[in-house]
Design a protein around this motif. Structure first.
Motif, PDB file in Angstrom:
ATOM      1  N   PRO A   1      18.833 -42.753 -34.670  1.00  0.00           N
ATOM      2  CA  PRO A   1      20.191 -42.628 -35.231  1.00  0.00           C
ATOM      3  C   PRO A   1      20.836 -41.269 -34.944  1.00  0.00           C
ATOM      4  O   PRO A   1      22.008 -41.198 -34.563  1.00  0.00           O
ATOM      5  CB  PRO A   1      19.988 -42.844 -36.736  1.00  0.00           C
ATOM      6  N   ARG A   2      20.070 -40.184 -35.098  1.00  0.00           N
ATOM      7  CA  ARG A   2      20.622 -38.854 -34.805  1.00  0.00           C
ATOM      8  C   ARG A   2      20.865 -38.672 -33.313  1.00  0.00           C
ATOM      9  O   ARG A   2      21.849 -38.064 -32.903  1.00  0.00           O
ATOM     10  CB  ARG A   2      19.701 -37.756 -35.342  1.00  0.00           C
TER      11      ARG A   2
ATOM     12  N   ALA B   1      11.224 -43.422 -32.906  1.00  0.00           N
ATOM     13  CA  ALA B   1      12.203 -44.402 -33.396  1.00  0.00           C
ATOM     14  C   ALA B   1      13.057 -43.816 -34.519  1.00  0.00           C
ATOM     15  O   ALA B   1      14.256 -44.111 -34.613  1.00  0.00           O
ATOM     16  CB  ALA B   1      11.479 -45.661 -33.871  1.00  0.00           C
ATOM     17  N   SER B   2      12.459 -42.978 -35.356  1.00  0.00           N
ATOM     18  CA  SER B   2      13.214 -42.407 -36.481  1.00  0.00           C
ATOM     19  C   SER B   2      14.293 -41.423 -36.013  1.00  0.00           C
ATOM     20  O   SER B   2      15.244 -41.154 -36.747  1.00  0.00           O
ATOM     21  CB  SER B   2      12.273 -41.731 -37.482  1.00  0.00           C
ATOM     22  N   LEU B   3      14.150 -40.902 -34.792  1.00  0.00           N
ATOM     23  CA  LEU B   3      15.158 -39.981 -34.252  1.00  0.00           C
ATOM     24  C   LEU B   3      16.376 -40.710 -33.674  1.00  0.00           C
ATOM     25  O   LEU B   3      17.423 -40.088 -33.463  1.00  0.00           O
ATOM     26  CB  LEU B   3      14.548 -39.122 -33.141  1.00  0.00           C
TER      27      LEU B   3
ATOM     28  N   THR C   1       7.067 -44.200 -30.730  1.00  0.00           N
ATOM     29  CA  THR C   1       6.282 -44.032 -31.955  1.00  0.00           C
ATOM     30  C   THR C   1       7.247 -44.122 -33.142  1.00  0.00           C
ATOM     31  O   THR C   1       8.478 -44.173 -32.971  1.00  0.00           O
ATOM     32  CB  THR C   1       5.604 -42.651 -31.985  1.00  0.00           C
ATOM     33  N   HIS C   2       6.704 -44.098 -34.336  1.00  0.00           N
ATOM     34  CA  HIS C   2       7.556 -44.074 -35.540  1.00  0.00           C
ATOM     35  C   HIS C   2       8.452 -42.834 -35.508  1.00  0.00           C
ATOM     36  O   HIS C   2       9.653 -42.915 -35.795  1.00  0.00           O
ATOM     37  CB  HIS C   2       6.694 -44.090 -36.811  1.00  0.00           C
ATOM     38  N   LYS C   3       7.880 -41.707 -35.119  1.00  0.00           N
ATOM     39  CA  LYS C   3       8.660 -40.467 -35.026  1.00  0.00           C
ATOM     40  C   LYS C   3       9.801 -40.623 -34.026  1.00  0.00           C
ATOM     41  O   LYS C   3      10.944 -40.234 -34.306  1.00  0.00           O
ATOM     42  CB  LYS C   3       7.750 -39.299 -34.626  1.00  0.00           C
TER      43      LYS C   3
END
Length: 153
Positions: free
Chosen positions: A98-99, A94-96, A90-92
């Motif tokens: 890098p961290r 995928a946004s994780l 999900t977008h959520k």
């Protein structure tokens, strides 16, 4: 032995989980990592592809993906064939990435640090034990040690 292995896993996974939270990656469990890594490398995949890539059992992957859907990290979508179901970030989720990548790299360094304190790298020992048990199952080793009178007839 099983108790010590579970304790080792609790020590490792517990601290990894706490470290994720300390980095602002809330509700992320170490068992999500093989799924996330597979999705990162391959894009949308089936449960079977995750099983093959991560070398985990189908029930374990299915349960993990179900939990990740609840956490809104992945979603289940139809594949090219309407009967096929694929797992997608999900977008959520995928946004994780890098961290997560930074955390995974830090975890590799922590593993190397631990290995300097051991007589042999823990991952090498685990790989050797897994290989030995795949060649000669633990159940068979136990059965050979049991007295004949208590073995199943």
């Amino acid at each position: 032995m099983g108790t010590r292995l579970r304790h080792l896993l609790e020590l490792l996974d517990g601290d990894v989980s706490k470290s994720y939270s300390g980095c602002g990656i809330e509700n992320y469990k170490p068992r999500y990592t093989p799924v996330m890594r597979t999705l990162m490398r391959k894009g949308d995949v089936t449960i079977g592809e995750i099983v093959a890539s991560a070398q985990l059992s189908q029930p374990a992957v299915s349960q993990t993906v179900k939990d990740m859907v609840i956490q809104e990290l992945v979603e289940i979508v139809k594949g090219v064939d309407a009967r096929e179901r694929k797992v997608r970030l999900t977008h959520k989720g995928a946004s994780l990435l890098p961290r997560l990548k930074a955390h995974w790299q830090a975890t590799v360094y922590a593993e190397k640090s631990l290995n300097t304190e051991l007589p042999m790298p823990l991952s090498d020992l685990l790989d050797t034990a897994i290989s030995a048990l795949e060649t000669n199952r633990f159940q068979d080793r136990i059965q050979r040690q049991l007295p004949e009178e208590i073995k199943k007839q």
